[in-house]
Design an enzyme around this catalytic site. Structure first.
Site, PDB file in Angstrom:
ATOM      1  N   SER A 131       0.827  -1.204   0.000  1.00 30.11           N
ATOM      2  CA  SER A 131       0.000   0.000   0.000  1.00 30.11           C
ATOM      3  C   SER A 131       0.860   1.251   0.000  1.00 30.11           C
ATOM      4  O   SER A 131       1.917   1.291   0.623  1.00 30.11           O
ATOM      5  CB  SER A 131      -0.915   0.016   1.229  1.00 30.11           C
ATOM      6  N   HIS A 189      -7.785  -3.510   4.475  1.00 27.86           N
ATOM      7  CA  HIS A 189      -7.129  -2.199   4.471  1.00 27.86           C
ATOM      8  C   HIS A 189      -7.735  -1.322   3.380  1.00 27.86           C
ATOM      9  O   HIS A 189      -8.051  -0.145   3.608  1.00 27.86           O
ATOM     10  CB  HIS A 189      -5.631  -2.389   4.247  1.00 27.86           C
ATOM     11  N   ASN A 190      -7.901  -1.881   2.184  1.00 26.12           N
ATOM     12  CA  ASN A 190      -8.469  -1.105   1.072  1.00 26.12           C
ATOM     13  C   ASN A 190      -9.914  -0.721   1.356  1.00 26.12           C
ATOM     14  O   ASN A 190     -10.363   0.369   0.978  1.00 26.12           O
ATOM     15  CB  ASN A 190      -8.382  -1.905  -0.223  1.00 26.12           C
ATOM     16  N   GLU A 193      -9.740   2.123   3.633  1.00 27.83           N
ATOM     17  CA  GLU A 193      -9.281   3.273   2.836  1.00 27.83           C
ATOM     18  C   GLU A 193     -10.439   3.945   2.108  1.00 27.83           C
ATOM     19  O   GLU A 193     -10.618   5.170   2.163  1.00 27.83           O
ATOM     20  CB  GLU A 193      -8.239   2.773   1.841  1.00 27.83           C
TER      21      GLU A 193
END
Length: 416
Positions: A131, A189-190, A193
């Site tokens: 990332s 995580h995405n 985000e």
């Protein structure tokens, strides 16, 4: 030439930048791409950026044979079929004990399938989330490797230097866990985000559509927010975005100072719920798969390099340090108090948005999550009764174990 330390296949922008980052940190690297012009382009960049120890190859055999044993090759290609095709190309020239690392955004079950297939051929495999975008890849990303621990140990020294460095907590990389855990963590995580971006967009929408702030005023607000509890990469770039847009005249404000403060509090409270949900998804999958993931360590490696980097993550790490078995961030004493302190403002913002026809699905969903979590009973009992009525799906009780069924229709009609 002497053998290189590592190889990288797939030279789109992310691949090029990561390869240059590795070379800049002092690790000689071989690079390969099916389209040979990309190889030449990367070699030229390496020369221009300081004669970095990067060597290009136009065929897979020469590429693989240029790497010292046990060989490690990082792939940065599009997820799905291109990964399988690249593996087939590389594996034809790799030997037992060599390692392939998939640095793309791959579905974690595909990684687990490939790890097993590679193991049968005597090869090691890692699925590694990366990332930070183009800049992160070049200057220091957050990295989430999962799969073979032996494979991770091959390249740990490289990853520790190539990843983002946070002064108070170290390199933004750690061995995540077995199987597809690295890819799964990167996927969540995405999700966090994009949840962050959605919440920031909603805060902007309320301030612009209801508060009538101009772009200049929005830039000042977000720049100020980036100095406090909302300090983060995404809030920082949002302030920058507003600074370069044309200002279409002076706006007028409705209770300007109060609205801005309420939206700040609503954004922060919504973020807590968003991260809490993300962490719980990871925790649930870790339990299901037996990965034994360390949630505090994940928060630590997200503090730098990645898109969701924020000072807020240090406090999440500390929450899990206080209680490694924390059921939810919402019940950590510090976060629970912060939510309670902000909930009145949060409710005002959501109500104001609804009354003005401004959609805030992220803030509204986060508030609903909070309200659902804090109640000891929800109306799911009625849903269970409905399902049992029309489909005999049975239901569970809160006062005794087991599954139960009621003849709802017969009982209801017997009373007529």
């Amino acid at each position: 030439m002497a053998l290189t330390r590592i190889g990288l296949a797939g030279l789109a922008v992310m691949g090029q930048n990561l390869a240059l980052n590795i070379a800049e940190k002092g690790f000689p690297i071989s690079v390969y791409n099916r389209t040979t012009s990309k190889v030449d382009e990367t070699v030229q960049r390496a020369k221009l950026e300081g004669n970095l120890p990067l060597y290009g190859f136009h065929d897979p055999a020469s590429f693989v044979n240029s790497i010292q044993k046990p060989r490690v090759v990082i792939m940065l290609v599009k997820a799905g079929a291109p990964v399988d095709q690249t593996i087939a190309t590389l594996a034809a020239h790799l030997e037992q004990g060599d390692c392939i690392v998939d640095g793309g955004n791959e579905w974690y079950e595909n990684t687990e399938r490939r790890e097993k297939a590679m193991e049968e051929r005597g090869l090691l495999y890692l699925g590694m989330g990366v990332s930070g975008g183009e800049e992160g890849a070049r200057h220091g990303p957050s990295m989430m490797p999962g799969g073979s621990l032996e494979a991770y140990q091959y390249i740990e020294d490289i990853l520790l230097k190539v990843s983002a460095q946070v002064p108070d907590s170290g390199p933004c990389v750690t061995y995540i866990g077995k199987g597809g855990s690295g890819n799964f963590v990167k996927m969540v995580h995405n999700g966090i985000e994009y949840g962050d971006m959605q919440l920031i967009a909603e805060a902007y929408d309320v301030l612009k559509s209801v508060g009538k702030l101009t772009n200049g005023e929005l830039q000042q607000v977000f720049a100020e927010w980036n100095k406090g509890e909302l300090l983060s990469f995404l809030v920082e770039i949002t302030a920058d975005i507003f600074s370069i847009k044309d200002d279409q005249g002076e706006g007028y404000l409705v209770d300007k100072a109060q609205l801005i403060e309420d939206v700040r509090k609503a954004l922060y409270a919504s973020k807590i719920c968003s991260y809490a949900q993300g962490m719980n998804i990871i925790k649930a999958k870790s339990t299901e798969k037996g990965w034994g993931l360390n949630l505090g360590e994940l928060a630590r490696i997200w503090k730098g390099g990645c898109i969701i980097r924020a000072s807020f993550l240090d406090r999440i790490k500390k929450a899990y340090d206080r209680n490694g078995e924390l059921a939810n961030l919402l019940i950590d004493p510090e976060f629970a108090q912060e939510i309670m302190d902000r909930q009145a403002a949060w409710r005002r913002v959501v109500c104001l948005a609804i009354n003005n026809g401004v959609s805030t699905p992220g803030m509204s969903a986060s508030l609903a999550y909070f309200d659902s979590y804090r109640r000891d009973r929800l109306p799911a009992n009625l849903v269970q009764a409905q399902r049992d009525y029309f489909g005999a799906h049975t239901y569970e009780r809160v006062d005794m174990p087991g599954s139960f069924h009621t003849e709802w229709y017969k009982i209801a009609n017997s009373k007529i």
